[in-house]
Design an enzyme around this catalytic site. Structure first.
Site, PDB file in Angstrom:
ATOM      1  N   CYS A  71      18.787  21.734   6.221  1.00  0.00           N
ATOM      2  CA  CYS A  71      17.734  21.445   5.236  1.00  0.00           C
ATOM      3  C   CYS A  71      17.019  22.740   4.883  1.00  0.00           C
ATOM      4  CB  CYS A  71      16.742  20.434   5.795  1.00  0.00           C
ATOM      5  SG  CYS A  71      15.328  20.124   4.701  1.00  0.00           S
ATOM      6  N   CYS A  80      10.271  16.499   9.439  1.00  0.00           N
ATOM      7  CA  CYS A  80      11.203  16.403  10.564  1.00  0.00           C
ATOM      8  C   CYS A  80      10.714  17.280  11.709  1.00  0.00           C
ATOM      9  CB  CYS A  80      12.594  16.863  10.161  1.00  0.00           C
ATOM     10  SG  CYS A  80      13.462  15.743   9.040  1.00  0.00           S
ATOM     11  N   TYR A 310      -1.152  -8.758  14.850  1.00  0.00           N
ATOM     12  CA  TYR A 310      -0.835  -7.657  13.931  1.00  0.00           C
ATOM     13  C   TYR A 310       0.497  -7.973  13.243  1.00  0.00           C
ATOM     14  CZ  TYR A 310      -4.289  -5.146  16.793  1.00  0.00           C
ATOM     15  OH  TYR A 310      -5.415  -4.762  17.481  1.00  0.00           O
ATOM     16  N   GLU A 331      -3.277 -11.399  11.007  1.00  0.00           N
ATOM     17  CA  GLU A 331      -3.293 -10.131  10.271  1.00  0.00           C
ATOM     18  C   GLU A 331      -4.595 -10.037   9.479  1.00  0.00           C
ATOM     19  OE1 GLU A 331      -2.929  -6.737   8.928  1.00  0.00           O
ATOM     20  OE2 GLU A 331      -1.148  -7.356  10.033  1.00  0.00           O
ATOM     21  N   CYS A 406       4.307   2.130  18.816  1.00  0.00           N
ATOM     22  CA  CYS A 406       4.770   3.339  18.135  1.00  0.00           C
ATOM     23  C   CYS A 406       4.103   4.587  18.691  1.00  0.00           C
ATOM     24  CB  CYS A 406       4.532   3.231  16.626  1.00  0.00           C
ATOM     25  SG  CYS A 406       2.793   2.993  16.179  1.00  0.00           S
TER      26      CYS A 406
END
Length: 450
Positions: A71, A80, A310, A331, A406
């Site tokens: 890239c 990235c 969530y 939510e 996450c």
């Protein structure tokens, strides 16, 4: 060690953001763009009490894990973190980082299965949000360099469908030719802010959306013609209206200027209707693997009540509803709740209902009503769960909790608290939802201690 010192360093570690770590003079030295096994010559850029930062000046001996990034804008664009690393090494690093964070932050060492790799490391994203800037009299779309508002031009991001670059160039050309001014953060003036694109997994349907500081655009007919000529997959063209002086990219109102206001994605055999404002996983192929594991951890037999906290547009819970007695999704975002209800109806799911309220408030209300879930699924934002929510979840006494995270640090914190509240982490599995990026998803199965 002082600023501007030149050091020869052996890189022995790496952060989750892809920055190499060496040691010198008793300090950890962070060197962007390097990886474990590299030997480099670096110039010190900053020295703090317990660490230092340096810039790689020369690669003296490359690591066997190093590859050609492929890239032209890596690592300047900041999108990235691991493009200079083999994919096998990236997966091993992400799994190791998750394990070490659980041990360091949560004092936990749960059974961990191998990370689930992504079949595609490039072209896996189904969504792009490209900021637009005017530079030297030309309109450009690209990315902001990490921790800045400096534009990095990128004609073709390798994480996104190639057609996205073609569409972005067509929008920029239209803007130049038709007097569509570009938004300026400093003055709050100008019209075009972002180009927002969404594509279905099979590439057959694309939604193109311009985020604008106003209500209308000049010569909308020419934009429509240009985009339709660019790709026959474009099924809808919309304007998102955002006149707020904010870093939040999207406004609350969207209007369609051509075609459909929604595109339909197929995930786990179910249909999901998506508007520009709908939340949806950016790597749908990998999301299917994640949801499959979530279903395995929930271990539903058809008799269970499931609470999905969530829940977003309902994707995770709805894939479980067919195996459950009842699903309640929670939510706060009104648009997401509307999408969840629409998705339930479109898939003929009658045993699901959705509450528009805060997760902790909803859990407390359901508990006060005597509604007790057998399984709780929780997929919080990066900040994790509030302690009050975790305590309310424990008071509801579900037999199982499926926690999707996450962020390794907040996951470790929350799992440690849940263990103190009577739950044991039975198994954990990382999933590489974002190849080449500095993120790792994890899914955990907890059960109530006997």
């Amino acid at each position: 060690m002082t600023k501007n010192d030149i050091l020869q360093l052996d890189i022995t570690g790496m952060t989750l953001q892809g920055t190499g770590i060496a040691r010198a003079d008793g300090l950890a030295v962070f060197v962007p763009g390097t990886c474990p096994g590299d030997s480099v010559e670096a110039v010190v850029t900053k020295v703090k009490e317990n660490c230092a930062y340096a810039k790689c000046r020369a690669l003296l001996r490359p690591s066997p894990e190093r590859i050609d990034p492929g890239c032209p804008v890596f690592p300047r664009c900041g999108g990235c973190a691991f493009r200079h690393l083999s994919y096998e090494a990236e997966l091993a690093h992400k799994q190791r980082e998750l394990s070490e964070t659980l041990r360091r932050v949560g004092k936990l060492a749960p059974p961990m299965r191998p990370i689930v790799p992504s079949e595609k490391q490039d072209r896996y994203r189904n969504k792009a949000l490209l900021p637009v800037r005017m530079e030297e009299g030309r309109v450009h779309a690209g990315f902001f360099a990490r921790h800045s508002h400096r534009m990095v031009h990128c004609g073709d991001c390798l994480l996104q469908p190639e057609v996205f670059g073609d569409i972005a160039r067509a929008v920029c050309a239209w803007a130049e030719e038709n007097g569509c001014g570009v938004y300026d953060d400093a003055t709050g003036k100008g019209l075009l802010r972002h180009i927002y694109l969404r594509q279905t997994q099979n590439g057959a349907r694309i939604m193109a959306c311009l985020v604008i500081n106003g209500q209308n655009i000049p010569r909308a007919d020419r934009l429509i013609s240009a985009l339709r000529a660019q790709s026959t997959a474009i099924k809808g063209i919309a304007l998102n209206h955002n006149s707020a002086a904010t870093n939040v990219a999207l406004g609350r109102q969207t209007s369609v200027i051509w075609g459909t206001e929604r595109i339909t994605e197929i995930l786990c055999g179910m249909r999901f209707s998506l508007s520009p404002l709908s939340f949806f996983q950016v790597n749908p192929a990998q999301a299917e693997r994640l949801y499959t594991i979530a279903g395995e951890y929930a271990a539903l037999t058809g008799t269970e009540r499931v609470l999905d906290l969530y829940c977003g547009t309902g994707t995770i819970g709805l894939t479980m509803a067919v195996q459950a007695r009842e699903l309640v999704g929670v939510e706060t975002v009104p648009q997401a709740v509307e999408d969840a209800e629409r998705n339930a109806a479109e898939n003929g799911i009658a045993n699901a209902r959705f509450l528009r309220m805060d997760a902790a408030e909803a859990a407390a209300r359901l508990a006060s009503e005597g509604w007790r879930p057998d399984v709780i699924v929780v997929d919080p934002p990066r900040k994790g769960c509030d302690e009050a929510l975790l305590r309310t979840m424990a008071r509801m006494k579900p037999g199982r909790i499926v926690y999707i995270s996450c962020d390794p640090a907040t996951l470790a914190r929350d799992l440690a608290l849940l263990e103190g509240l009577g739950y044991t982490v039975r198994e954990l599995r990382p999933v590489d939802m974002f190849p080449r990026a500095g993120h790792v998803e994890a899914i955990c199965w907890l059960s109530k201690q006997e």
